[in-house]
Design a protein around this motif. Structure first.
Motif, PDB file in Angstrom:
ATOM      1  N   THR A 166      -1.022  20.228  -7.995  1.00  0.00           N
ATOM      2  CA  THR A 166      -2.275  20.114  -8.737  1.00  0.00           C
ATOM      3  C   THR A 166      -2.648  18.644  -8.780  1.00  0.00           C
ATOM      4  O   THR A 166      -1.828  17.805  -9.153  1.00  0.00           O
ATOM      5  CB  THR A 166      -2.142  20.657 -10.171  1.00  0.00           C
TER       6      THR A 166
ATOM      7  N   ASN B   3      -6.066  22.594  -6.868  1.00  0.00           N
ATOM      8  CA  ASN B   3      -4.773  23.248  -6.672  1.00  0.00           C
ATOM      9  C   ASN B   3      -4.629  23.516  -5.183  1.00  0.00           C
ATOM     10  O   ASN B   3      -5.488  24.169  -4.600  1.00  0.00           O
ATOM     11  CB  ASN B   3      -4.704  24.566  -7.446  1.00  0.00           C
TER      12      ASN B   3
ATOM     13  N   PRO C 259       3.413  24.168  -4.222  1.00  0.00           N
ATOM     14  CA  PRO C 259       2.091  24.051  -4.832  1.00  0.00           C
ATOM     15  C   PRO C 259       1.931  22.708  -5.549  1.00  0.00           C
ATOM     16  O   PRO C 259       2.895  22.175  -6.099  1.00  0.00           O
ATOM     17  CB  PRO C 259       2.050  25.213  -5.816  1.00  0.00           C
TER      18      PRO C 259
ATOM     19  N   THR D  80      -1.638  23.979  -1.685  1.00  0.00           N
ATOM     20  CA  THR D  80      -0.274  24.297  -1.280  1.00  0.00           C
ATOM     21  C   THR D  80       0.009  23.729   0.101  1.00  0.00           C
ATOM     22  O   THR D  80      -0.813  23.843   0.999  1.00  0.00           O
ATOM     23  CB  THR D  80      -0.075  25.829  -1.247  1.00  0.00           C
TER      24      THR D  80
END
Length: 92
Positions: free
Chosen positions: A31, A18, A29, A20
């Motif tokens: 993933t 994860n 953000p 940003t």
């Protein structure tokens, strides 16, 4: 890079990252998933890599966190690539 993974005989592991984009500027953000890996340590090393790679040199804070997931591959099917479309007006 090819690697041998004994998926049919047990668990496989993946890294879940994860991160940003520049948080101070309203970063988005994301993933990402990396793997599969035969050992959890290989997946954990990818998490650590991204935590360190996205660490701010001045503050020591990182823009990435992650964890390792375990799973079992149980369904393999043959891959059939899409047919390439012929180009109009191509030279012969």
């Amino acid at each position: 890079m090819a690697r041998k993974i004994m998926a049919e005989h047990g668990a496989v592991y993946r890294a879940v990252i994860n991160w940003t984009e520049v948080p101070g500027k309203g970063g988005t953000p994301h993933t990402e998933f990396e793997g599969p890996y035969a050992e959890p340590g290989a997946a954990q090393s990818r998490v650590t890599f991204w935590e360190n790679y996205l660490r701010d040199d001045e503050t020591g804070e990182t823009r990435a966190t992650g964890h390792v997931e375990e799973g079992v591959v149980s369904n393999w099917t043959p891959y059939t690539p899409a047919k390439k479309r012929s180009r109009k007006g191509s030279r012969t």
